[in-house]
Design a protein around this motif. Structure first.
Motif, PDB file in Angstrom:
ATOM      1  N   GLU A   1      -5.863  13.540   6.000  1.00  0.00           N
ATOM      2  CA  GLU A   1      -5.221  12.213   6.721  1.00  0.00           C
ATOM      3  C   GLU A   1      -4.298  12.376   7.577  1.00  0.00           C
ATOM      4  OE1 GLU A   1      -3.661  10.158   3.748  1.00  0.00           O
ATOM      5  OE2 GLU A   1      -4.860   9.428   2.959  1.00  0.00           O
TER       6      GLU A   1
ATOM      7  N   THR B   1       0.786  -1.069  -0.007  1.00  0.00           N
ATOM      8  CA  THR B   1       0.509  -0.151   0.253  1.00  0.00           C
ATOM      9  C   THR B   1       0.703   1.639  -0.594  1.00  0.00           C
ATOM     10  OG1 THR B   1      -2.036  -0.781   1.372  1.00  0.00           O
ATOM     11  CG2 THR B   1      -2.383   1.470   0.764  1.00  0.00           C
ATOM     12  N   ILE B   2       1.736   1.385   0.409  1.00  0.00           N
ATOM     13  CA  ILE B   2       2.786   2.238   0.708  1.00  0.00           C
ATOM     14  C   ILE B   2       3.336   2.680  -0.434  1.00  0.00           C
ATOM     15  CG2 ILE B   2       5.236   3.267   1.661  1.00  0.00           C
ATOM     16  CD1 ILE B   2       4.731   2.333   4.495  1.00  0.00           C
TER      17      ILE B   2
ATOM     18  N   ASP C   1       3.162   6.866   2.754  1.00  0.00           N
ATOM     19  CA  ASP C   1       1.987   7.355   3.114  1.00  0.00           C
ATOM     20  C   ASP C   1       1.539   5.798   3.052  1.00  0.00           C
ATOM     21  OD1 ASP C   1      -0.532   8.497   4.608  1.00  0.00           O
ATOM     22  OD2 ASP C   1      -1.325   8.931   2.600  1.00  0.00           O
ATOM     23  N   GLY C   2       0.289   5.291   3.595  1.00  0.00           N
ATOM     24  CA  GLY C   2      -0.415   4.283   3.515  1.00  0.00           C
ATOM     25  C   GLY C   2      -0.242   3.216   5.203  1.00  0.00           C
ATOM     26  N   TRP C   3       0.271   3.694   5.313  1.00  0.00           N
ATOM     27  CA  TRP C   3       1.056   2.339   6.292  1.00  0.00           C
ATOM     28  C   TRP C   3       0.305   2.109   7.567  1.00  0.00           C
ATOM     29  CZ3 TRP C   3       0.937   4.975  11.020  1.00  0.00           C
ATOM     30  CH2 TRP C   3       1.205   6.355  10.819  1.00  0.00           C
TER      31      TRP C   3
ATOM     32  N   GLY D   1      -0.645  -1.221  -4.710  1.00  0.00           N
ATOM     33  CA  GLY D   1      -1.912   0.146  -3.751  1.00  0.00           C
ATOM     34  C   GLY D   1      -3.243  -0.289  -3.464  1.00  0.00           C
TER      35      GLY D   1
ATOM     36  N   ASP E   1      -2.829   1.785   7.155  1.00  0.00           N
ATOM     37  CA  ASP E   1      -3.678   0.832   6.370  1.00  0.00           C
ATOM     38  C   ASP E   1      -4.076  -0.482   6.693  1.00  0.00           C
ATOM     39  OD1 ASP E   1      -4.264   3.699   4.435  1.00  0.00           O
ATOM     40  OD2 ASP E   1      -4.260   2.172   3.043  1.00  0.00           O
TER      41      ASP E   1
ATOM     42  N   THR F   1      -5.589  -0.359  -0.262  1.00  0.00           N
ATOM     43  CA  THR F   1      -6.716   1.417  -0.156  1.00  0.00           C
ATOM     44  C   THR F   1      -7.605   0.390  -0.359  1.00  0.00           C
ATOM     45  OG1 THR F   1      -4.939   2.499  -0.850  1.00  0.00           O
ATOM     46  CG2 THR F   1      -7.405   3.334  -1.360  1.00  0.00           C
TER      47      THR F   1
ATOM     48  N   SER G   1      -9.068   8.851  -3.102  1.00  0.00           N
ATOM     49  CA  SER G   1      -7.611   8.154  -3.543  1.00  0.00           C
ATOM     50  C   SER G   1      -7.908   6.806  -4.276  1.00  0.00           C
ATOM     51  CB  SER G   1      -7.086   7.212  -1.627  1.00  0.00           C
ATOM     52  OG  SER G   1      -6.044   6.624  -1.730  1.00  0.00           O
TER      53      SER G   1
ATOM     54  N   LYS H   1     -10.880   8.182   1.126  1.00  0.00           N
ATOM     55  CA  LYS H   1     -10.426   7.090  -0.505  1.00  0.00           C
ATOM     56  C   LYS H   1     -11.693   7.300  -1.202  1.00  0.00           C
ATOM     57  CE  LYS H   1      -8.508   4.280   2.700  1.00  0.00           C
ATOM     58  NZ  LYS H   1      -6.738   3.777   2.856  1.00  0.00           N
TER      59      LYS H   1
END
Length: 464
Positions: free
Chosen positions: A383, A34-35, A232-234, A316, A236, A320, A116, A113
């Motif tokens: 965020e 995801t990151i 970003d995304g860690w 990713g 999730d 997400t 994104s 979301k």
């Protein structure tokens, strides 16, 4: 309103749970996959234009990675204590009550979301558009009453493909995440290996500079924000914590190891690009990784980078989509949102309604393709506001329930969580100052959730 934590009151939900089927490797793949999106292949240009030298670019990567690790360790403690669907929503509700948690859910559900997903799928179409086989993506499907392009149709199809995969169950989505995450890690290593093995590069490039850089503290902050965006995304993973086996062990391992692996890959990729290209060429290229590989091996090298970018975006997107659906699902279980959003598919054991609604909102944004990018910018502001607020909950829990079972305790408490909070505050300040209008609109969208909360609270009370 009673805002005391269910950890104190001993409240146990009687609603059916999603199955715990994800192992530690799945969890780690969710973090890494995801990151790592397209950011690592693109942000070296922005960072170089901001600071102008290799050493300052690496400093921004290191600071961004360390700050991300501080946040991940804080979330690891919170997630191991409360391994339930919803992640940050759960942490906020147990610490501060229904209203902040609902506003978080509302922001994620209504804007963050879907925007994104829309941004990621549009990016996938753009990356694939460089291949001749996908030249048709530039075509127009409909001219009136609105212009619809094939790239929009493709992005919508990708949205529903991944939504459908998650609808079939998180085990299938998790297996997809695991396999393709490690595949893209291999591709990244191959790209860096080709660059360092090339006779066209040299260590002298690391000593070059870009004289037109912004420079100073403002320039460094631009580079730091770019690195934090790439990391970003860690967070999730905590949203799907209710489906992770042995979460007290798996969540801390996955969060810390995942961020660490990403940091190494980012530094290696950036070094490979700088080994091939001097600073000025990096600053002038919108796709520096593709340019570096084209220098190394011509057209097929640039195509390999585009393939890696497409795969990174797809993985990713899966992470997400998976995580986003769990937030409204958790709110619905707490009777803060329509009960239907908490529906679990009887066969696939997935939050099916939440996934479908998320897909519909993303599709709507994709049909309004000219406008959603601004919403995505608003989502970034939101965020980091909620990162800051969520991280403060560790201090609430440590004070309010000091004897609670903590399978993992954040290292360096209270200093490291405080540093992450400070970094989030500084980032929010610079984000607000550089884009006042979007920041104010983002704040308005968050606050617009208050009447929505009051409506659902009243409706649920009448239904009791």
């Amino acid at each position: 309103m009673n805002t005391s934590s269910p950890l104190e009151r001993g409240v146990v939900s009687t609603a059916p749970d999603l199955p715990r089927v994800l192992g530690v490797w799945h969890a780690t793949a969710i973090v890494i996959g995801t990151i790592i999106g397209s950011g690592i292949f693109l942000v070296p240009q922005e960072m170089m234009r901001a600071v102008g030298s290799s050493s300052m670019v690496y400093l921004a990567w290191i600071v961004g990675g360390v700050l991300t690790l501080f946040g991940a360790m804080t979330y690891a403690e919170l997630g191991a204590m409360m391994p339930h669907a919803g992640g940050e929503y759960v942490f906020l509700r147990n610490a501060y009550g229904d209203v902040p948690a609902f506003l978080y859910m509302w922001t994620w559900f209504a804007v963050a979301k879907p925007a994104s997903i829309a941004s990621v799928t549009t990016g996938l179409a753009r990356v694939l558009g460089v291949f001749p086989a996908f030249a048709w993506l530039d075509g127009v499907v409909l001219q009136a009453p609105v212009v619809i392009t094939w790239s929009q149709i493709f992005a919508i199809a990708a949205t529903w493909l991944i939504t459908g995969l998650n609808y079939l169950g998180i085990k299938k989505a998790g297996d997809f995440q695991l396999f393709f995450t490690w595949l893209k890690v291999v591709l990244i290593l191959i790209i860096t290996g080709f660059c360092f093995a090339s006779p066209h590069g040299g260590v002298a490039n690391f000593r070059t500079g870009f004289p037109g850089a912004q420079g100073g503290l403002d320039g460094f902050m631009v580079a730091l924000i770019a690195s934090l965006w790439a990391y970003d995304g860690w967070n999730d993973l905590t949203m799907v914590a209710g489906e992770v086996k042995r979460p007290e062990r798996s969540l801390p391992i996955a969060l810390i190891a995942g961020v660490g692996v990403v940091g190494v890959l980012y530094m290696a990729t950036n070094a490979a690009i700088q080994y091939i290209l001097p600073a000025a060429r990096i600053a002038d290229s919108s796709r520096p990784a593709a340019l570096a590989m084209s220098v190394v091996s011509g057209h097929w090298g640039a195509s390999l980078v585009s393939l890696a970018m497409a795969l990174s975006i797809l993985v990713g997107l899966n992470g997400t989509t998976m995580s986003g659906a769990r937030v409204p699902f958790a709110a619905a279980r707490d009777r803060l949102f329509p009960a239907r959003m908490a529906h679990i598919h009887p066969r696939f054991q997935s939050p099916s309604t939440s996934l479908v609604v998320q897909g519909l909102l993303s599709t709507l944004l994709l049909l309004l393709v000219g406008r959603f990018q601004q919403l995505f910018e608003l989502a970034i502001f939101a965020e980091w506001l909620f990162y800051l607020l969520t991280t403060t909950t560790i201090f609430i829990y440590r004070r309010r329930i000091p004897a609670a079972q903590r399978p993992f305790r954040s290292w360096g408490y209270p200093v490291l969580p405080a540093l992450f909070i400070l970094a989030a505050a500084v980032l929010l300040y610079y984000s607000f100052a550089s884009n006042v209008r979007s920041s104010l609109v983002g704040t308005f969208i968050i606050l617009a959730g208050i009447p929505v909360y009051l409506y659902f609270r009243t409706a649920n009370r009448k239904a009791v």
